[in-house]
Design a protein around this motif. Structure first.
Motif, PDB file in Angstrom:
ATOM      1  N   HIS A  59      -2.825   3.235   0.465  1.00 42.09           N
ATOM      2  CA  HIS A  59      -4.105   3.723   0.988  1.00 42.09           C
ATOM      3  C   HIS A  59      -4.851   4.548  -0.054  1.00 42.09           C
ATOM      4  CE1 HIS A  59      -2.311   3.127   5.220  1.00 42.09           C
ATOM      5  NE2 HIS A  59      -3.217   2.198   4.989  1.00 42.09           N
ATOM      6  N   GLU A  62      -4.389   8.266  -0.511  1.00 43.44           N
ATOM      7  CA  GLU A  62      -3.003   8.727  -0.610  1.00 43.44           C
ATOM      8  C   GLU A  62      -2.435   8.576  -2.012  1.00 43.44           C
ATOM      9  OE1 GLU A  62      -1.000   6.872   2.733  1.00 43.44           O
ATOM     10  OE2 GLU A  62      -2.602   7.500   4.090  1.00 43.44           O
ATOM     11  N   HIS A 206       3.592   7.333   2.175  1.00 39.41           N
ATOM     12  CA  HIS A 206       2.236   7.599   2.653  1.00 39.41           C
ATOM     13  C   HIS A 206       2.069   9.106   2.774  1.00 39.41           C
ATOM     14  CE1 HIS A 206       1.070   3.441   3.990  1.00 39.41           C
ATOM     15  NE2 HIS A 206       2.374   3.285   3.853  1.00 39.41           N
TER      16      HIS A 206
HETATM   17 ZN   LIG Z   1      -1.036   5.559   4.469  1.00 36.63          ZN
END
Ligand SMILES: [Zn+2]
Length: 298
Positions: A59, A62, A206
């Protein structure tokens, strides 16, 4: 501009060549290319046949997870070269009998958008810009507006049917699963690699929440529960289940259901994404025990 001083691809590549200079036994290669044509780095450490895989930065917000994996790579390589122990085991013994694969930044296009804004290298940049009002500061998806951690083949159709109720009708900053599983070059390259190498264990990093997820739809493969408990003891994080919308189509979901081997999502640190660079050392300290022990779990 580099909003927040985070890890862009160029910083990652610099750091990897620095590490390769210090530790020539570190293998640095390429997993494949991103939508906008960036190379996705792949790192290998160790000579064993049995492997584990750790993946960061699915992501855009992140990117701190890239820094966490690089800190781990450096600490592990240093222990190997200095013949020190890790978690009570000789590091060079782990090196000889295990192989650790790292994908420090699966989504370089998304990280670029989040940190530097509109990306001239991306052919879709104007379309993407319309989906977020020109503000990429909350960008999580890849360079085509697909949320990579909803693009794997586990509960894909169930999630797809829920998208309208979540207000998702196409590509954008977050949570759009894509046209079909592995439709994106990043997920396709990673899945091909996993099918080829068949790692015994998987850890996807994450942020944030200080939580460990080990199940897919209630299913936990053999040893998965015990290992999650061990990881919780090593970090002080708690074993939990993600919120409803995050339950489908993730890398851990696919790995666990497809291979019936333990796979985990590690929600590193606590705070508001993107966690600032200033927290990197402290967050690393919290998960260091998990990372250093991970190859010894097989
Ligand atoms: Zn994530």
């Amino acid at each position: 501009m580099n909003r927040g001083g985070g890890y862009t691809l160029s910083r990652l590549e610099e750091k990897l060549s620095d590490l390769k200079g210090k530790f020539p036994f570190l293998d640095v290669g390429c997993l494949g290319k991103s939508f906008a044509g960036r190379e996705i780095s792949l790192v290998g450490i160790g000579e064993g046949k049995k492997s584990v895989l750790l993946v960061g930065a699915h992501h855009g917000m992140e990117w701190i997870t890239t820094g966490l994996l690089l800190r781990y790579a450096e600490e592990y390589c240093r222990a190997v070269s200095e013949k020190r122990k890790i978690s009570g085991v000789d590091a060079d013994r782990i090196y000889e009998t295990r192989r650790v694969f790292l994908v420090p930044m699966l989504n370089p296009d998304g990280v670029e958008l989040q940190i530097n804004g509109a990306d001239p290298q991306n052919p879709l940049v104007e379309t993407l810009s319309e989906t977020c009002g020109g503000d990429f500061s909350h960008w999580q998806a890849n360079g085509r507006g697909v949320d990579l951690n909803h693009n794997y083949n586990a509960g894909f159709e169930e999630y797809k049917s829920k998208e309208p109720a979540l207000g998702i009708f196409g590509g954008g900053p977050t949570r759009f699963s894509g046209e079909f599983p592995e439709s994106e070059p990043e997920t396709a390259a990673l899945c091909a690699f996993i099918r080829r190498e068949e790692p015994r264990l998987l850890l996807a990093l994450h942020t944030q929440g200080e939580e460990i997820y080990a199940d897919y739809n209630g299913y936990i493969p053999p040893r998965g529960g015990a290992l999650a408990a061990r990881m919780a003891a090593l970090s002080g994080y708690r074993v939990a289940r993600p919120e409803e919308a995050a339950c489908y189509g993730g890398l851990k979901d696919w790995f666990v259901s497809e291979f019936r081997r333990p796979g985990f999502t590690l929600e590193c640190g606590k705070g508001v994404n993107p966690l600032p660079v200033s927290q990197e050392a402290a967050v690393y300290a919290s998960i260091r025990g998990i990372l250093l022990s991970f190859p010894t779990f097989i």
